[in-house]
Design a protein around this motif. Structure first.
Motif, short mmCIF file in Angstrom:
data_model
loop_
_atom_site.label_atom_id
_atom_site.label_comp_id
_atom_site.label_asym_id
_atom_site.label_seq_id
_atom_site.Cartn_x
_atom_site.Cartn_y
_atom_site.Cartn_z
N PRO A 1 60.38 -41.74 3.98
CA PRO A 1 60.25 -42.93 5.10
C PRO A 1 59.47 -42.33 6.38
O PRO A 1 60.04 -41.11 6.63
CB PRO A 1 61.57 -43.23 5.67
CG PRO A 1 62.43 -42.52 4.33
CD PRO A 1 61.74 -41.56 3.74
N ALA B 1 57.95 -44.25 8.91
CA ALA B 1 57.76 -45.42 9.83
C ALA B 1 58.39 -45.35 11.17
O ALA B 1 58.14 -46.43 11.76
CB ALA B 1 57.78 -46.83 8.93
N GLY B 2 59.11 -44.37 11.34
CA GLY B 2 60.01 -44.61 12.78
C GLY B 2 58.77 -44.20 13.64
O GLY B 2 57.53 -43.81 13.52
N LEU B 3 59.57 -44.39 15.06
CA LEU B 3 58.41 -44.48 16.11
C LEU B 3 58.46 -43.10 16.94
O LEU B 3 57.46 -42.87 17.47
CB LEU B 3 59.32 -45.22 17.31
CG LEU B 3 59.18 -46.99 17.05
CD1 LEU B 3 60.03 -47.79 18.16
CD2 LEU B 3 57.85 -47.27 16.72
N THR C 1 60.29 -41.51 19.15
CA THR C 1 60.35 -41.73 20.67
C THR C 1 60.65 -40.08 21.38
O THR C 1 60.18 -40.21 22.55
CB THR C 1 61.37 -42.77 20.98
OG1 THR C 1 62.50 -42.44 20.33
CG2 THR C 1 60.74 -44.13 20.76
N ARG C 2 61.35 -39.26 20.60
CA ARG C 2 61.90 -38.13 21.20
C ARG C 2 60.92 -37.22 21.36
O ARG C 2 60.84 -36.32 22.08
CB ARG C 2 63.00 -37.61 20.59
CG ARG C 2 64.62 -38.34 20.59
CD ARG C 2 65.54 -37.62 19.60
NE ARG C 2 65.12 -38.24 18.19
CZ ARG C 2 65.61 -37.83 17.02
NH1 ARG C 2 66.53 -36.69 16.91
NH2 ARG C 2 65.38 -38.11 15.85
N LYS D 1 54.93 -38.42 14.31
CA LYS D 1 55.90 -37.37 14.26
C LYS D 1 55.67 -36.24 13.05
O LYS D 1 55.78 -35.05 13.11
CB LYS D 1 57.14 -37.55 14.64
CG LYS D 1 58.40 -36.63 14.45
CD LYS D 1 59.76 -37.22 14.76
CE LYS D 1 60.38 -37.90 13.65
NZ LYS D 1 61.55 -38.27 13.86
N ILE E 1 57.00 -44.76 2.99
CA ILE E 1 57.21 -45.92 3.73
C ILE E 1 56.58 -45.90 5.17
O ILE E 1 57.05 -44.96 5.94
CB ILE E 1 58.74 -46.30 3.90
CG1 ILE E 1 59.60 -45.92 2.43
CG2 ILE E 1 58.81 -47.70 4.51
CD1 ILE E 1 58.94 -47.01 1.26
N GLN F 1 56.33 -50.56 6.35
CA GLN F 1 57.73 -51.07 6.41
C GLN F 1 57.49 -52.38 7.58
O GLN F 1 58.46 -53.12 7.62
CB GLN F 1 58.43 -50.19 7.31
CG GLN F 1 59.86 -50.61 7.51
CD GLN F 1 60.94 -49.55 7.97
OE1 GLN F 1 60.44 -48.62 8.41
NE2 GLN F 1 62.24 -49.75 8.32
N PRO G 1 59.98 -50.97 12.53
CA PRO G 1 61.09 -49.85 11.91
C PRO G 1 62.37 -50.60 12.27
O PRO G 1 63.14 -50.48 13.16
CB PRO G 1 60.80 -48.86 12.94
CG PRO G 1 59.96 -49.25 14.12
CD PRO G 1 59.29 -50.42 13.41
N GLY H 1 65.46 -49.49 10.74
CA GLY H 1 66.35 -48.85 10.22
C GLY H 1 66.10 -47.93 9.03
O GLY H 1 65.37 -48.48 8.07
N LEU I 1 63.63 -37.10 4.22
CA LEU I 1 63.46 -37.38 5.55
C LEU I 1 62.57 -36.17 6.01
O LEU I 1 63.24 -35.14 6.67
CB LEU I 1 64.62 -37.82 6.45
CG LEU I 1 65.47 -38.83 6.11
CD1 LEU I 1 66.59 -38.91 7.23
CD2 LEU I 1 64.88 -39.93 5.89
N ASP J 1 61.35 -34.90 8.78
CA ASP J 1 61.91 -34.36 10.12
C ASP J 1 62.99 -33.38 9.91
O ASP J 1 63.44 -32.54 10.80
CB ASP J 1 61.97 -35.12 11.42
CG ASP J 1 63.02 -36.30 10.93
OD1 ASP J 1 63.64 -36.25 9.97
OD2 ASP J 1 63.20 -37.24 11.77
P1 UTP Z 1 64.72 -40.99 12.98
O1 UTP Z 1 66.07 -41.39 13.03
O2 UTP Z 1 64.43 -39.65 13.36
O3 UTP Z 1 63.72 -41.92 14.09
O4 UTP Z 1 64.19 -41.36 11.63
P2 UTP Z 1 62.36 -41.86 14.51
O5 UTP Z 1 61.94 -43.16 15.08
O6 UTP Z 1 61.50 -41.05 13.63
O7 UTP Z 1 62.41 -40.86 15.70
P3 UTP Z 1 63.06 -41.19 17.35
O8 UTP Z 1 64.62 -41.15 17.03
O9 UTP Z 1 62.72 -42.30 17.90
O10 UTP Z 1 62.46 -39.93 18.25
C1 UTP Z 1 64.33 -40.34 10.56
C2 UTP Z 1 63.06 -40.78 9.36
O11 UTP Z 1 63.11 -41.94 9.00
C3 UTP Z 1 61.64 -42.54 9.27
C4 UTP Z 1 61.19 -41.76 10.41
O12 UTP Z 1 59.87 -42.05 10.47
C5 UTP Z 1 61.77 -40.44 10.10
O13 UTP Z 1 60.93 -39.64 9.11
N1 UTP Z 1 62.17 -43.98 9.73
C6 UTP Z 1 63.38 -44.34 10.39
C7 UTP Z 1 61.57 -45.11 9.09
O14 UTP Z 1 60.67 -44.84 8.20
N2 UTP Z 1 61.87 -46.46 9.40
C8 UTP Z 1 62.97 -46.88 10.27
O15 UTP Z 1 62.98 -47.86 10.52
C9 UTP Z 1 63.60 -45.71 10.77
#
Ligand code: UTP
Length: 289
Positions: A9, A11-13, A15-16, A26, A55, A104, A107, A109, A131, A133
């Motif tokens: 996965p 697709a997360g933002l 943000t940190r 990221k 994803i 996705q 995002p 979750g 994951l 990261d």
């Molecule tokens: P994180 O929980 O670290 O979230 O996701 P994030 O959005 O990447 O980062 P912050 O918290 O805003 O800084 C862990 C992994 O799951 C993916 C992220 O891309 C990361 O690789 N993820 C998370 C998704 O693909 N989709 C989601 O809806 C959430």
């Protein structure tokens, strides 16, 4: 048990890591000279996995580009006699690697992200989730290889576990172990991001999972959990008797956090032949400040 596919996965933002992650995913941030996502792909590839299912989100096209061949750059490096550099950009993930990209959308979750891979996994198939990261440094078998070995001997789905300090525990899914034998725990519960006082143990689930296709039956996209996100821990909880936990061998760096990312760069930098002497003396110098 043959494990040929990994779901990653991305697709997360992130943000940190803003503002760095405003236009750079990221997962493309480098540790020394390699993006996090490539470490994930190489770890899975070393464990025999050939299909990489990302994803993803439409804003993250640089990830796809990173795994495409770039024959112009490759040929230029070869012409210039830079064979070593050329080899670093060829066949990432192995010559048989197959990359699949699934959007996705929003995002919603980690549980929702993993459920997006449903159509790519066959009935009763086992598959891995990384994951990117969470980055590991291991001496022998990598964490994916270790977990595949455990799943084969125990014939159960596997959660990677790490003992976490008290003040950090509320950031993780925390398991409730029923018995622990060396590095393997049987489990009867998992709680997402509990307060320290309510945490059932100090063993947290971290970014590696070995699932069976049946996990998709337990992901409920219509009922988000903690923080309004579809949590993979809720799906795991509803199938908990079919899971074991495994405390991996090695070092883990949480590259989703700035401090973990910086530590990873130092540790991997110290392990790099070209950098270690200079980096070590810089650290010595700083120690005396
Ligand atoms: P994180 O929980 O670290 O979230 O996701 P994030 O959005 O990447 O980062 P912050 O918290 O805003 O800084 C862990 C992994 O799951 C993916 C992220 O891309 C990361 O690789 N993820 C998370 C998704 O693909 N989709 C989601 O809806 C959430």
């Amino acid at each position: 048990m043959l494990i040929k596919k990994v779901v990653i996965p991305v697709a997360g933002l992130g943000t940190r890591f803003l503002p760095a992650t405003k236009s750079t995913p990221k997962e493309m941030l480098p540790v020394v000279d390699k993006p996090l996502i490539q470490y994930a792909v190489e770890e899975a590839s070393k464990a025999g996995i050939e299909e990489f299912i990302f994803i993803t989100h439409h804003s993250k096209s640089s990830i796809k580009k990173h795994f495409e061949e770039d024959s112009d750059l490759f040929n230029k490096l070869m012409e210039d006699g830079k064979e070593d550099l050329a080899s670093t950009i060829k066949n990432i993930g192995g010559s048989e690697a197959k990359f699949t990209y699934i959007e996705q959308g929003e995002p919603k979750g980690l549980g929702h992200a993993i459920s997006c891979a449903k159509d790519a996994i066959d009935e009763d198939e086992w598959f891995f989730v990384i994951l990117p990261d969470d980055l590991f440094m291991t001496k022998g078998a990598n964490v994916t290889e270790q977990m595949i070995d455990i799943a084969k001997s125990e014939n159960r789905q596997v959660l990677a576990l790490q003992k976490i300090e008290n003040e950090e525990i509320s950031k993780y899914g925390v398991i409730s172990p029923t018995s622990t034998n060396g590095k393997i725990s049987t489990i009867d519960g998992i709680v997402e991001k509990p307060d320290y006082a309510d945490a059932p143990s100090n063993l947290a689930s971290i970014g590696r999972y070995l699932f069976k296709q049946t996990i998709f039956n337990h992901i409920d996209n219509d009922n988000p959990g903690k923080n309004g996100e579809v949590q993979i821990t809720d799906a795991i909880l509803s199938d908990i008797e079919n899971f074991i936990g495994y405390e991996f061998d090695g070092l883990r760096f949480d590259c989703g956090s700035k401090s973990g990312y910086l530590k990873a760069n130092i540790e991997f930098g110290l392990a790099d032949e070209e950098l270690s002497v200079e980096l070590r003396s810089f650290i010595e110098e700083k120690k005396n400040l």
